[in-house]
Design a protein around this motif. Structure first.
Motif, PDB file in Angstrom:
ATOM      1  N   MET A  15       0.824  -1.217   0.000  1.00  0.00           N
ATOM      2  CA  MET A  15       0.000   0.000   0.000  1.00  0.00           C
ATOM      3  C   MET A  15       0.849   1.254   0.000  1.00  0.00           C
ATOM      4  O   MET A  15       0.537   2.238  -0.624  1.00  0.00           O
ATOM      5  N   PHE A  16       1.921   1.235   0.822  1.00  0.00           N
ATOM      6  CA  PHE A  16       2.719   2.438   0.937  1.00  0.00           C
ATOM      7  C   PHE A  16       3.911   2.423  -0.015  1.00  0.00           C
ATOM      8  O   PHE A  16       4.807   3.217   0.086  1.00  0.00           O
ATOM      9  N   GLY A  17       3.903   1.430  -0.899  1.00  0.00           N
ATOM     10  CA  GLY A  17       4.839   1.472  -2.008  1.00  0.00           C
ATOM     11  C   GLY A  17       6.267   1.093  -1.675  1.00  0.00           C
ATOM     12  O   GLY A  17       7.192   1.571  -2.309  1.00  0.00           O
ATOM     13  N   SER A 266       3.675   0.409  12.917  1.00  0.00           N
ATOM     14  CA  SER A 266       4.249   1.192  11.851  1.00  0.00           C
ATOM     15  C   SER A 266       4.217   2.681  12.174  1.00  0.00           C
ATOM     16  O   SER A 266       4.611   3.064  13.261  1.00  0.00           O
ATOM     17  N   ARG A 267       3.662   3.508  11.287  1.00  0.00           N
ATOM     18  CA  ARG A 267       3.538   4.917  11.646  1.00  0.00           C
ATOM     19  C   ARG A 267       2.668   5.067  12.894  1.00  0.00           C
ATOM     20  O   ARG A 267       2.801   6.019  13.659  1.00  0.00           O
ATOM     21  N   LEU A 268       1.793   4.107  13.111  1.00  0.00           N
ATOM     22  CA  LEU A 268       0.972   4.156  14.325  1.00  0.00           C
ATOM     23  C   LEU A 268       1.722   3.560  15.524  1.00  0.00           C
ATOM     24  O   LEU A 268       1.335   3.780  16.675  1.00  0.00           O
ATOM     25  N   GLY A 269       2.812   2.827  15.247  1.00  0.00           N
ATOM     26  CA  GLY A 269       3.734   2.425  16.313  1.00  0.00           C
ATOM     27  C   GLY A 269       4.512   3.641  16.813  1.00  0.00           C
ATOM     28  O   GLY A 269       4.717   3.828  18.014  1.00  0.00           O
ATOM     29  N   LYS A 270       4.902   4.493  15.876  1.00  0.00           N
ATOM     30  CA  LYS A 270       5.559   5.758  16.244  1.00  0.00           C
ATOM     31  C   LYS A 270       4.568   6.585  17.076  1.00  0.00           C
ATOM     32  O   LYS A 270       4.911   7.216  18.068  1.00  0.00           O
ATOM     33  N   THR A 271       3.300   6.573  16.605  1.00  0.00           N
ATOM     34  CA  THR A 271       2.264   7.383  17.249  1.00  0.00           C
ATOM     35  C   THR A 271       2.033   6.963  18.701  1.00  0.00           C
ATOM     36  O   THR A 271       1.972   7.810  19.596  1.00  0.00           O
ATOM     37  N   GLY A 291      10.040   1.497  13.883  1.00  0.00           N
ATOM     38  CA  GLY A 291      11.098   1.878  12.942  1.00  0.00           C
ATOM     39  C   GLY A 291      11.589   3.307  13.043  1.00  0.00           C
ATOM     40  O   GLY A 291      11.627   3.904  14.124  1.00  0.00           O
ATOM     41  N   GLU A 292      11.943   3.871  11.899  1.00  0.00           N
ATOM     42  CA  GLU A 292      12.484   5.231  11.835  1.00  0.00           C
ATOM     43  C   GLU A 292      11.451   6.235  12.339  1.00  0.00           C
ATOM     44  O   GLU A 292      10.273   6.141  11.999  1.00  0.00           O
ATOM     45  N   GLY A 293      11.898   7.164  13.169  1.00  0.00           N
ATOM     46  CA  GLY A 293      10.954   8.122  13.748  1.00  0.00           C
ATOM     47  C   GLY A 293      10.217   7.515  14.923  1.00  0.00           C
ATOM     48  O   GLY A 293       9.450   8.184  15.609  1.00  0.00           O
TER      49      GLY A 293
HETATM   50  C1  GCU Z   1       6.569   3.709   5.274  1.00  0.00           C
HETATM   51  C2  GCU Z   1       7.438   4.624   6.110  1.00  0.00           C
HETATM   52  C3  GCU Z   1       7.688   4.024   7.491  1.00  0.00           C
HETATM   53  C4  GCU Z   1       6.377   3.665   8.128  1.00  0.00           C
HETATM   54  C5  GCU Z   1       5.611   2.763   7.207  1.00  0.00           C
HETATM   55  C6  GCU Z   1       4.226   2.372   7.679  1.00  0.00           C
HETATM   56  O1  GCU Z   1       7.274   2.548   4.975  1.00  0.00           O
HETATM   57  O2  GCU Z   1       8.635   4.838   5.429  1.00  0.00           O
HETATM   58  O3  GCU Z   1       8.384   4.940   8.304  1.00  0.00           O
HETATM   59  O4  GCU Z   1       6.574   3.055   9.376  1.00  0.00           O
HETATM   60  O5  GCU Z   1       5.411   3.398   5.962  1.00  0.00           O
HETATM   61  O6  GCU Z   1       3.537   3.152   8.333  1.00  0.00           O
HETATM   62  O7  GCU Z   1       3.860   1.257   7.312  1.00  0.00           O
END
Ligand code: GCU
Length: 429
Positions: A15-17, A266-271, A291-293
């Motif tokens: 989905m996020f390419g 993912s981005r919601l893990g960062k959240t 991950g990153e961030g």
């Molecule tokens: C992208 C983004 C990641 C993020 C991920 C996601 O891959 O680069 O930082 O965690 O999307 O939300 O699945």
């Protein structure tokens, strides 16, 4: 048989390419090279967690809590995620489903509309809560933030059909199954733990320029179309929404609001990591593949980097605009992801990663936990200070107040991971 839970998170990458398989890992993202070679990771120095900016050594949990924690928190807020507003005065809750039996009578379901402003036609978030009927005391709860409307991921015909954002930036009815699979709510109820869920897009959409449709726009001064450089990106907005769910929990006598865990991937893990750091009412955080961030060290140039994530063509909108200015001078950043991990101390934090999720750098998360361990130890909490990185599937570092677990597999949350989370919550929530 229950549908496999959230395995479809696997589809996140399509989905996020971004490809997941080593064979087709991209070597360039946003025109920036990606390093996947351990021996090409450049040497780096992490800022010292146990030394205050004025040089004072942090020798006690008291100095950490009174002095070091606030200064780190301020930097993380003003540089990485961006400042968010306080609880809105005009907020209100409409508990439109006051308690309906669900799952064969073992759970009590409530549905709440959280209105962020006086205007009840918009600016609202749907919240679903399931509580174990068998509970004799207020229930602890797992609050999960989801990529899909809750009616799309929970198998329960009594749910409000929400709306989601289409790829074209339109709000559409969430009346089709989502790519994100299903979550098995009964597993929490059976363990005596409540379960609640919100959809992140109810708070702020997840695309570039989405600010014009999200809650952040409500706070922009007239004539301004974007936030100032130290103000909230989308991740802060999602975290802010989680705090508004907590505001509701504090009003509900059947919920033990002092025992609420957060989970997101993912981005919601960062959240959820940021939400738990920022709002200490949350007792626990389970951050999946952040991950990153998130929990992965920014200074380690492996997989995604700050330069990739804050590239204006990618996810700059998720962060405080200022974060981008550090992309090519990380040595100037006064903190790293080990500070994010440490800011949760002494509250329980579980980092879940995946062995082939190279883009998210599972090792970077482990090293971050290791570097944050001395802070947990100041509070006499268990953390992986001197251990070696566990192999895929090894649970030996999972059951710590600062827990780390890497499943065998990629960028996803597996059904077995949920079982680990439940065991973790039973022990520490
Ligand atoms: C992208 C983004 C990641 C993020 C991920 C996601 O891959 O680069 O930082 O965690 O999307 O939300 O699945």
């Amino acid at each position: 048989m229950k549908k496999a839970t959230f395995t479809a998170l696997l589809s996140l990458f399509s989905m996020f390419g971004l490809a997941q398989q080593p064979a087709n890992r991209p070597t360039l993202v946003a025109g920036i090279p990606v390093n996947y070679q351990e021996d090409s990771v450049a040497a780096y120095n992490l800022p010292r967690l146990l030394t205050c900016s004025d040089g004072q050594r942090v020798t006690s949990s008291k100095i950490w809590a009174k002095k070091r924690r606030p200064e780190l928190l301020k930097w993380v807020e003003e540089i990485q995620f961006g400042k968010m507003p306080a609880r809105p005065k005009a907020m209100s809750f409409n508990v439109f489903d006051k308690g309906t039996l669900a799952f064969g009578g073992k759970a009590l379901r409530k549905q709440v509309t959280v209105y962020f402003t006086k205007d009840t036609s918009d600016w609202k978030m749907n919240l679903v809560v399931y509580l174990p009927v068998a509970a004799i005391k207020p229930s602890p709860l797992l609050l999960s933030i989801s990529f899909a409307a809750y009616n799309q991921v929970i198998e329960d015909s009594g749910l409000l059909v929400g709306t989601i954002w289409s790829r074209e930036g339109k709000r559409i009815k969430a009346d089709k199954p989502s790519a994100f699979g299903k979550i098995n709510v009964e597993q929490f109820i059976d363990a005596g733990i409540g379960f609640a869920m919100v959809y992140y897009g109810d708070i702020e959409p997840d695309f570039k320029d989405g600010i014009k449709y999200g809650i952040r726009s409500k706070y922009l001064p007239a004539g301004q179309t974007d936030v100032n450089e130290n103000e909230w990106g989308a991740i802060s907005a999602w975290a802010w929404g989680l705090s508004r769910a907590m505001d509701y929990f504090q009003t509900d006598k059947q919920i033990d609001s002092k025992r609420v865990a957060l989970q997101g991937a993912s981005r919601l893990g960062k959240t959820v990591l940021w939400a738990g750091i920022h709002d200490t009412r949350f007792k626990m955080v389970i951050a999946s593949i952040s991950g990153e961030g998130g929990a992965a060290l920014a200074r380690r140039n492996y997989g995604e980097t700050v330069q990739h994530i804050t590239d204006p063509s990618r996810y700059l909108y998720q962060f405080a605009p200022k974060y981008h200015s550090y992309a090519t001078q990380l040595d100037k950043l006064p903190f790293d992801a080990h500070a994010l991990v440490a800011l949760m101390a002494p509250r329980p934090l579980l980092l879940q990663t995946g062995s082939t999720d190279y883009w998210s750098d599972p090792k970077g998360e482990f090293l971050s936990a290791q570097a944050a361990s001395p802070v947990y130890q100041l509070f006499n909490k268990q953390a992986p200070a001197t251990s070696a990185m566990p192999a895929a599937g090894d649970t030996s570092l999972l059951m710590n107040e600062l827990g780390y677990f890497m499943h065998e597999g990629g960028h996803t949350v597996l059904p077995t991971d949920w079982a680990h989370f439940i065991a973790y919550m039973k022990k520490y929530l």
